[in-house]
Scaffold this active site. Structure first.
Site, mmCIF file in Angstrom:
data_model
loop_
_atom_site.group_PDB
_atom_site.id
_atom_site.type_symbol
_atom_site.label_atom_id
_atom_site.label_comp_id
_atom_site.label_asym_id
_atom_site.label_seq_id
_atom_site.Cartn_x
_atom_site.Cartn_y
_atom_site.Cartn_z
ATOM 1 N N LYS A 9 0.842 -1.209 0.000
ATOM 2 C CA LYS A 9 0.000 0.000 0.000
ATOM 3 C C LYS A 9 0.876 1.257 0.000
ATOM 4 C CE LYS A 9 -3.732 -2.603 2.098
ATOM 5 N NZ LYS A 9 -4.457 -3.032 3.298
ATOM 6 N N GLN B 218 -4.578 -1.800 9.577
ATOM 7 C CA GLN B 218 -4.420 -3.112 8.945
ATOM 8 C C GLN B 218 -4.953 -4.214 9.872
ATOM 9 O OE1 GLN B 218 -3.203 -3.696 5.720
ATOM 10 N NE2 GLN B 218 -3.862 -5.792 6.096
ATOM 11 N N ASP C 274 -11.030 2.598 4.065
ATOM 12 C CA ASP C 274 -11.316 1.168 3.940
ATOM 13 C C ASP C 274 -12.820 0.920 3.855
ATOM 14 O OD1 ASP C 274 -9.236 -0.611 3.625
ATOM 15 O OD2 ASP C 274 -8.727 -0.689 5.761
#
Ligand code: NAD
Length: 292
Positions: A52, A96, A119
């Site tokens: 990422k 994460q 997200d």
């Protein structure tokens, strides 16, 4: 059989984003900035976060990686999240997953400012997605929609079977594909670990999205000819012949399914890179929204 090439498509998307970022910079506007919180030292999580960060560099974003020990308390993690929530330079951030067992994942996701939740995991954004309102779509299902769209795969009126009902993949995927949208209007069946006689569903499916995390689960005799197969699974298996000591397997037994499929995603190089490209897209959207 046509390979749905996520690597190539994601590179195209990242190029498109890079052009937008260059325009922002030319206009003297702020550079999009994505932050990622990584708790602990899990190998797979580290790989995903690094990918990422690398994608941010590729498209011209600024990025910040916040690395925290896996012994961190829930309270300390919530305070780190609050710092990112209130830092005006950060347009969007992700935490994460998975998190260590002693931390309540739901509580953490709920602490993220929905406007920075690139997200798309915050209940506010999940609610908006469910109502088909503009919001940050969760990256993996959004990447699948984008891949289907760019390859002109028809979904309207098709029978779709989604295997797996996780909050990040299976559940949002089933919602999105059933909605009235460009890639959508499908008749969706969501299946999971309690589904009886799964094969009876998959054999009737025009499109199967496989997201259960069991390597090579979907076999050729479980699908019909011409099926479209989207393989979300990523399982690491030991492989001494590889430099890093492992290789990646999807949830689809590619050798037996591919010959029957009209379209299929490979693993690696299918859904994974698309997920990262969509995270970049959401970050650009967060930047644009905060300008508005
Ligand atoms: P999860 O592990 O949270 O949940 C698995 C789901 O599969 C559950 O809903 C369960 O009911 C279902 N399931 C388990 N066994 C089953 C069975 N025998 N038959 C039918 N359903 C069954 O899932 P997740 O987080 O969505 O992850 C799934 C896989 O996708 C994992 O391999 C993960 O690494 C991968 N993944 C990939 C990406 C990507 O970008 N490519 C993103 C997220 C997850």
């Amino acid at each position: 059989m046509i390979l749905l090439d996520g690597k190539k498509t994601s590179a195209e998307i990242k190029e498109e984003i890079a052009i937008e970022v260059a325009k922002l910079k030319e206009q003297g506007k702020k550079t999009p900035h994505l932050a990622a919180i990584l708790v602990g030292n899990d190998g797979a999580s580290r790989t995903y976060v690094n990918a990422k960060v690398k994608a941010c560099e590729k498209v011209g974003f600024n990025s910040t990686l916040v690395r925290l020990e896996d012994t961190i308390s829930e309270e300390e993690l919530l305070s780190e999240i609050n710092k990112l929530n209130t830092n005006n330079d950060i347009d969007g951030f992700i935490v994460q997953l998975p998190l260590p067992k002693h931390i309540d994942e739901q509580k953490v996701l709920m602490a993220v400012n929905p406007d920075k939740d690139v997200d798309g995991f915050h209940p506010t954004n999940v609610g908006k997605m469910t109502l088909n309102l503009p919001t940050f779509l969760p990256a993996t299902p959004a990447g699948i929609l984008e891949l289907l769209e760019r390859y002109n795969v028809e979904t309207s009126g098709k029978n779709v079977v989604v295997i797996g009902r996780s909050h990040i993949v299976g559940s949002p995927m089933s919602i999105l594909l059933s909605q009235k949208r460009t890639v959508g209007n499908a008749t969706v069946t969501i299946t999971h670990s309690r589904t009886k006689n799964l094969e009876a569903f998959t054999k009737e499916a025009d499109i199967v999205v496989v997201a259960l995390g069991v390597a090579e689960f979907l076999k050729g005799d479980m699908v019909k000819d011409g099926v479209v197969v989207i393989d979300v699974g990523i399982t690491r298996v030991d492989d001494a012949t590889k430099k890093n000591g492992f290789r990646l397997l999807g949830d689809v037994h590619f050798e037996s399914v591919a010959p029957k499929a009209s379209y299929i995603t490979p693993v690696p190089g299918g859904v994974g890179p698309m997920t990262i490209a969509m995270l970049m897209k959401n970050t650009l959207l967060a930047r644009e929204r905060s300008e508005a």
